[in-house]
Design a protein around this motif. Structure first.
Motif, PDB file in Angstrom:
ATOM      1  N   UNK A 177      26.168  -5.980 -11.862  1.00 47.65           N
ATOM      2  CA  UNK A 177      25.195  -5.445 -10.914  1.00 47.65           C
ATOM      3  C   UNK A 177      24.164  -4.610 -11.665  1.00 47.65           C
ATOM      4  N   UNK A 178      22.895  -4.985 -11.538  1.00 43.36           N
ATOM      5  CA  UNK A 178      21.802  -4.243 -12.169  1.00 43.36           C
ATOM      6  C   UNK A 178      21.100  -3.423 -11.092  1.00 43.36           C
ATOM      7  N   UNK A 179      20.950  -2.116 -11.326  1.00 40.70           N
ATOM      8  CA  UNK A 179      20.330  -1.231 -10.346  1.00 40.70           C
ATOM      9  C   UNK A 179      18.879  -0.938 -10.740  1.00 40.70           C
ATOM     10  N   UNK A 180      17.972  -1.028  -9.748  1.00 38.97           N
ATOM     11  CA  UNK A 180      16.541  -0.816  -9.969  1.00 38.97           C
ATOM     12  C   UNK A 180      16.038   0.238  -8.985  1.00 38.97           C
ATOM     13  N   UNK A 181      15.228   1.178  -9.470  1.00 40.85           N
ATOM     14  CA  UNK A 181      14.639   2.202  -8.603  1.00 40.85           C
ATOM     15  C   UNK A 181      13.427   1.619  -7.879  1.00 40.85           C
ATOM     16  N   UNK A 182      13.409   1.757  -6.551  1.00 43.38           N
ATOM     17  CA  UNK A 182      12.373   1.147  -5.721  1.00 43.38           C
ATOM     18  C   UNK A 182      11.912   2.126  -4.643  1.00 43.38           C
TER      19      UNK A 182
ATOM     20  N   UNK B 100      21.275  -1.117   8.665  1.00 39.00           N
ATOM     21  CA  UNK B 100      22.276  -1.892   7.945  1.00 39.00           C
ATOM     22  C   UNK B 100      22.181  -3.376   8.323  1.00 39.00           C
ATOM     23  N   UNK B 101      22.123  -4.234   7.309  1.00 37.04           N
ATOM     24  CA  UNK B 101      22.090  -5.674   7.533  1.00 37.04           C
ATOM     25  C   UNK B 101      20.707  -6.246   7.770  1.00 37.04           C
ATOM     26  N   UNK B 102      19.689  -5.380   7.906  1.00 39.13           N
ATOM     27  CA  UNK B 102      18.331  -5.853   8.154  1.00 39.13           C
ATOM     28  C   UNK B 102      17.604  -6.114   6.842  1.00 39.13           C
ATOM     29  N   UNK B 103      16.650  -7.046   6.897  1.00 36.89           N
ATOM     30  CA  UNK B 103      15.809  -7.341   5.739  1.00 36.89           C
ATOM     31  C   UNK B 103      14.714  -6.286   5.622  1.00 36.89           C
TER      32      UNK B 103
ATOM     33  N   UNK C 183       8.480  -1.922  -6.698  1.00 37.86           N
ATOM     34  CA  UNK C 183       8.886  -1.182  -7.885  1.00 37.86           C
ATOM     35  C   UNK C 183       7.742  -0.307  -8.386  1.00 37.86           C
ATOM     36  N   UNK C 184       7.914   0.352  -9.517  1.00 36.01           N
ATOM     37  CA  UNK C 184       6.914   1.281 -10.031  1.00 36.01           C
ATOM     38  C   UNK C 184       5.616   0.582 -10.397  1.00 36.01           C
ATOM     39  N   UNK C 185       5.702  -0.711 -10.715  1.00 38.18           N
ATOM     40  CA  UNK C 185       4.503  -1.477 -11.075  1.00 38.18           C
ATOM     41  C   UNK C 185       3.801  -2.047  -9.847  1.00 38.18           C
TER      42      UNK C 185
ATOM     43  N   UNK D 230       6.184  -6.341  -5.088  1.00 36.38           N
ATOM     44  CA  UNK D 230       6.903  -6.309  -3.811  1.00 36.38           C
ATOM     45  C   UNK D 230       8.083  -7.275  -3.850  1.00 36.38           C
ATOM     46  N   UNK D 231       9.216  -6.795  -3.371  1.00 37.90           N
ATOM     47  CA  UNK D 231      10.441  -7.610  -3.295  1.00 37.90           C
ATOM     48  C   UNK D 231      11.072  -7.446  -1.920  1.00 37.90           C
TER      49      UNK D 231
END
Length: 219
Positions: free
Chosen positions: A179-184, A192-195, A200-202, A205-206
């Motif tokens: 598991x890779x953790x990214x600050x966003x 909970x469960x919603x999209x 990210x800092x750059x 959008x994800x």
């Protein structure tokens, strides 16, 4: 003379390319912040620029809210000597954006429903800074009584959500058994469960699914 003219054109084009990159980055930031914005024009007022500006490499815009039709921005560049340099610009945006207007009275304590409002197009320069967007119009409860034909604003509601807009969140990217953790930063509110959309800092959008308090599983 032709050679001189050619080099002048190339020189101006390099300047223009850097300015156009700043405009494009600003356009992306506005679209990230207001997915329903329709941009007609972006103007950048040049400040006194370095003589070798054509050799600068545009990196990014510094973090800012970009919620007004005009203002100042800070752009980060890399110089030919590989030094990071900040340059400030004044910007002007011509755009329209959809706002939400109540089509019936909304009572204090009521949960906001899509049946409670209409989407109305308005000049970006005239919208209230805290106008509610369609992406934010979920998991909200009215804090005050709201009359019919009122522009809906964030301060009229409280959020009943696990993650709120602009909250720092941890995005989890699963790669095999790691598991890779990214600050966003959250771009909208979700439970909970919603999209949810995040960036990210750059400014990339994800999307992900909320799987805990300030935590999402990236997709």
């Amino acid at each position: 003379m032709k050679k001189i003219f050619f080099f002048i054109c190339i020189f101006n084009l390099c300047f223009a390319n850097n300015i156009e990159k700043v405009k494009l980055a600003l356009s992306k930031e506005l679209q990230n912040n207001f997915s329903n914005i329709s941009i007609t024009k972006i103007d950048i007022m040049d400040t006194p620029l370095p003589k070798d500006f054509d050799q600068y490499e545009f990196l990014r815009l510094a973090n800012a809210k970009f919620n007004k039709a005009q203002g100042f921005l800070r752009a980060e560049f890399k110089t030919p000597k590989n030094i990071q340099k900040n340059i400030f610009f004044r910007y002007f945006v011509d755009a329209n954006i959809e706002i939400l207007k109540s089509k019936k009275p909304i009572l204090k304590g009521e949960k906001l429903s899509p049946l409670d409002f209409n989407k109305v197009s308005m000049d970006f320069d005239k919208i209230p800074i805290n106008a509610l967007s369609i992406e934010e119009a979920k998991n909200l409860i009215a804090k005050v009584n709201i009359n019919k034909n009122t522009i809906l604003k964030r301060n009229m509601f409280k959020i009943n959500a696990l993650i709120k807009r602009n909250d720092p969140v941890i995005g989890i990217l699963r790669d095999s058994n790691v598991d890779i953790e990214i600050e966003l930063i959250a771009l909208e509110s979700a439970n909970l469960g919603e999209r949810i959309k995040v960036k990210n800092k750059e400014g990339k959008v994800m999307q992900g699914i909320v799987n805990g308090k300030n935590r999402i599983l990236l997709q």
